[in-house]
Enzyme design. Structure first.
Site, PDB file in Angstrom:
ATOM      1  N   ASN A  34       0.815  -1.230   0.000  1.00 33.48           N
ATOM      2  CA  ASN A  34       0.000   0.000   0.000  1.00 33.48           C
ATOM      3  C   ASN A  34       0.845   1.276   0.000  1.00 33.48           C
ATOM      4  OD1 ASN A  34       0.768  -0.401   2.670  1.00 33.48           O
ATOM      5  ND2 ASN A  34      -1.198   0.210   3.537  1.00 33.48           N
ATOM      6  N   LYS A  89      12.268  -7.514   1.750  1.00 33.90           N
ATOM      7  CA  LYS A  89      11.403  -8.325   0.875  1.00 33.90           C
ATOM      8  C   LYS A  89      10.143  -7.509   0.606  1.00 33.90           C
ATOM      9  CE  LYS A  89       8.057 -11.060   1.165  1.00 33.90           C
ATOM     10  NZ  LYS A  89       7.363 -10.553  -0.033  1.00 33.90           N
ATOM     11  N   PRO A  90      10.081  -6.867  -0.571  1.00 33.99           N
ATOM     12  CA  PRO A  90       8.894  -6.053  -0.870  1.00 33.99           C
ATOM     13  C   PRO A  90       7.701  -6.947  -1.210  1.00 33.99           C
ATOM     14  CG  PRO A  90      10.390  -6.046  -2.746  1.00 33.99           C
ATOM     15  CD  PRO A  90      11.048  -6.880  -1.675  1.00 33.99           C
ATOM     16  N   ALA A  91       6.517  -6.360  -1.167  1.00 36.18           N
ATOM     17  CA  ALA A  91       5.317  -7.111  -1.535  1.00 36.18           C
ATOM     18  C   ALA A  91       5.418  -7.548  -2.996  1.00 36.18           C
ATOM     19  CB  ALA A  91       4.089  -6.217  -1.346  1.00 36.18           C
ATOM     20  N   GLY A 144       1.878  -5.306   7.870  1.00 34.28           N
ATOM     21  CA  GLY A 144       0.888  -6.101   7.145  1.00 34.28           C
ATOM     22  C   GLY A 144      -0.185  -6.587   8.092  1.00 34.28           C
ATOM     23  N   GLU A 167       4.017  -3.878  12.662  1.00 35.67           N
ATOM     24  CA  GLU A 167       3.034  -2.803  12.455  1.00 35.67           C
ATOM     25  C   GLU A 167       1.888  -3.473  11.717  1.00 35.67           C
ATOM     26  OE1 GLU A 167       0.901  -0.468  10.820  1.00 35.67           O
ATOM     27  OE2 GLU A 167       2.501   0.456   9.624  1.00 35.67           O
ATOM     28  N   LEU A 168       0.835  -3.797  12.464  1.00 36.23           N
ATOM     29  CA  LEU A 168      -0.197  -4.704  11.935  1.00 36.23           C
ATOM     30  C   LEU A 168      -1.505  -3.978  11.676  1.00 36.23           C
ATOM     31  CD1 LEU A 168       0.720  -7.683  14.290  1.00 36.23           C
ATOM     32  CD2 LEU A 168       1.581  -7.194  11.996  1.00 36.23           C
ATOM     33  N   CYS A 212      -3.440   1.218   6.880  1.00 38.51           N
ATOM     34  CA  CYS A 212      -3.724   0.599   8.191  1.00 38.51           C
ATOM     35  C   CYS A 212      -4.418   1.589   9.114  1.00 38.51           C
ATOM     36  CB  CYS A 212      -2.437   0.165   8.863  1.00 38.51           C
ATOM     37  SG  CYS A 212      -1.516  -0.994   7.911  1.00 38.51           S
ATOM     38  N   GLU A 255     -11.106  -5.270   9.256  1.00 37.77           N
ATOM     39  CA  GLU A 255     -10.715  -4.109   8.463  1.00 37.77           C
ATOM     40  C   GLU A 255     -11.188  -4.325   7.026  1.00 37.77           C
ATOM     41  OE1 GLU A 255      -6.478  -4.026   8.743  1.00 37.77           O
ATOM     42  OE2 GLU A 255      -6.409  -1.861   8.674  1.00 37.77           O
TER      43      GLU A 255
HETATM   44  C1  SIN Z   1       0.181   1.980   6.691  1.00 36.71           C
HETATM   45  O1  SIN Z   1      -0.877   1.870   6.124  1.00 36.71           O
HETATM   46  O2  SIN Z   1       0.747   0.996   7.195  1.00 36.71           O
HETATM   47  C2  SIN Z   1       0.902   3.293   6.815  1.00 36.71           C
HETATM   48  C3  SIN Z   1       0.059   4.473   6.729  1.00 36.71           C
HETATM   49  C4  SIN Z   1       0.786   5.754   6.992  1.00 36.71           C
HETATM   50  O3  SIN Z   1       2.001   5.798   7.180  1.00 36.71           O
HETATM   51  O4  SIN Z   1       0.114   6.774   7.037  1.00 36.71           O
END
Ligand code: SIN
Length: 489
Positions: A155, A178-180, A231, A253-254, A287, A384
């Site tokens: 994202n 390791k990118p998506a 993720g 960071e979930l 997120c 979500e």
């Molecule tokens: C995220 O969606 O993990 C990051 C969003 C942000 O940095 O504002």
């Protein structure tokens, strides 16, 4: 792929030990039209192991540089990112779909982390503590943790990489990214710029391919000391379990399920402005995007009425077309999730105010949607949605709103609008979230500690807290000294 000012930024090979390697085979698709824009290698365990070994070999040299030397290289990388922002944003929009203007914003956001940590590199300090013995001193060193693996999402294909690896590199760590699979090309362009900036071979590695195999190596290799992941909570738990065997630090960071509370004393126009950015940024795919609008029943109808106008003005389309504010969703699965949440909500009594269907523009375009009558029994209350679906709930009392907001097991971001000062303090303190936006819908900045509590994560990215994650303490007891205070006279 669109023409770039510097075509050599378009890299279709993994970056391993300072060289671009591997056979481009795995297709990268533009979500706006389904065209193949490039290919990257589909690497596995062997290449992942080689990347970790390269990072490990580079670690002593990079950690041994002075903070100023590391800062200089980071600074050069930041400058190159900004100089090449149009090309980077072009690659980003092509593989991720967000409008070009938003992609340019993300590149600036990505560069801001590199700039911040280039400066912060010089401020990682240890301590000299009062000693328990007159003939000894207590020194506390703060040292880089070692090789860091960064598993990053689609994202924010640029900013989630720099937010993890800039502080790691600034602290003296070396990294394997390791990118998506959906968005590897932005990561590889950043790697090319890192190469030009002067990072030594092996300090930065970007490996593309099989997520299970690569993730397996990154979470089990003895030399990886920290796994950073952005993720879903489910995948975060798997990585945490896999990392337990070698007792790695895991920085997660979930997912979130952000509430956005509108109290009866809120400035409704400001609340609508905040709602737009917190819900529809990146087509609802962040997120920290609002997942639940909780609105006091006395202002509910006025809020919904006011929200309808700007949502109706959002323009869906190819991210390269002028005036487009909303691109496609990333995959069919993402569209299906929005549809499932909406169908479930409608079956349980919700009503569509706006949108509610796919757009004729293409299979991944979904109309910005508002539904009212949402309740805690619906899927969209618990999960979500990660898409452009604004679900609106009613509440009667402050307690009810706070309890509903705190209901899910996640706790990343929350927002609320109110004017009463005492209420602001009360609610801000009671919300069980790592981040709270009060009278604002946009909280993201490199200057603040981004992260969640409960099942939304266990670490912080950004600010001076973000670099501490990549260090560990070493207590040194320096004994055998002359007995205490120097003699005088
Ligand atoms: C995220 O969606 O993990 C990051 C969003 C942000 O940095 O504002």
């Amino acid at each position: 792929m669109r023409v770039l000012a510097d075509p050599s930024l378009f890299r279709q090979q993994a970056f391993l030990d300072g060289r671009f390697v591997g056979e481009p085979s795995f297709e990268v698709v533009n979500p706006a039209d389904g065209t193949v824009i490039g290919r990257v290698p589909h690497l596995g365990a062997e290449a992942a192991t080689a990347a970790v070994d390269a990072a490990s070999a580079a670690f002593p040299g990079w950690a041994g540089k002075t903070a100023q030397e590391r800062s200089d290289v980071l600074r050069a990388w930041r400058d190159l990112i900004l100089e090449n922002r149009i090309d980077l944003a072009t690659i980003l929009t092509s593989e991720q779909g967000k409008p070009l203007l938003e992609a340019l914003g993300e590149i600036a956001y990505a560069a801001s982390y590199v700039e911040f940590y280039a400066e912060e590199a010089k401020r990682v300090a240890g301590e000299l503590l009062p000693s328990h013995r007159a003939d000894a001193r207590i020194m506390v060193l703060r040292q880089p943790i070692g090789v860091v693996a960064a598993i990053t999402p689609w994202n924010f294909p640029a900013a989630m990489i720099t937010r993890k690896i800039a502080p790691a590199l600034a602290a003296g760590c070396t990294v394997v990214v390791k990118p998506a699979p959906e968005t590897p090309l932005t990561a590889l362009a950043l790697a090319e710029l890192a190469r030009r900036a002067g990072f030594p071979a092996g300090a930065v590695n970007v490996i593309t391919g099989d997520p299970i195999e690569i993730g397996g190596v990154l979470t089990s290799h003895e030399k990886v000391r920290l796994v950073g992941f952005t993720g879903s909570t489910d995948v975060g738990k798997i990585l945490m379990r896999q990392s337990a065997g070698t007792v790695k630090k895991v920085a997660l960071e979930l997912g979130g399920n952000a509430p956005f509370i509108v109290f009866d004393d809120a400035d409704l126009d400001a609340a609508v402005e905040g709602a737009m950015v917190s819900k529809f940024r990146n087509m609802g795919q962040t997120c920290v995007c609002t997942n639940r609008f909780l609105v006091d029943t006395s202002v509910h109808d006025a809020f919904v009425e006011k929200l309808k106008a700007p949502v109706g003005e959002l323009r869906l389309g190819d991210g390269f077309s002028a005036g487009v504010t909303q691109g496609p969703l990333i995959t069919r699965r993402a569209v299906a999730k929005v549809e499932e949440h909406l169908a479930d909500a409608l079956a349980r009594g919700a009503q569509i105010v706006l949108g509610g269907r796919r757009s004729p523009l293409g299979e991944l375009f979904y109309e910005p949607t508002i539904v009212t009558g949402a309740t805690a029994l619906m899927r969209l209350a618990r999960e979500e949605t990660f898409g452009p679906l604004a679900a609106i709930y009613r509440f009667e009392t402050e307690d009810e709103a706070v309890e509903a907001a705190n209901g899910p097991e996640t706790g990343l971001a929350a927002y609320f609008y109110a004017r009463d000062y005492a209420r602001i303090i009360r609610v801000m303190e009671r919300l069980e979230f790592g981040m709270v936006g009060v009278n604002t819908g946009l909280i993201s900045t490199e200057l603040a500690p981004f992260g969640g509590i409960k099942q939304s994560g266990n670490s912080r990215e950004g600010s001076s807290h973000g670099i501490i994650e990549f260090t560990e303490l070493k207590y040194v007891c320096l004994g055998g000294l002359a007995n205490g205070w120097p003699a005088h006279g």
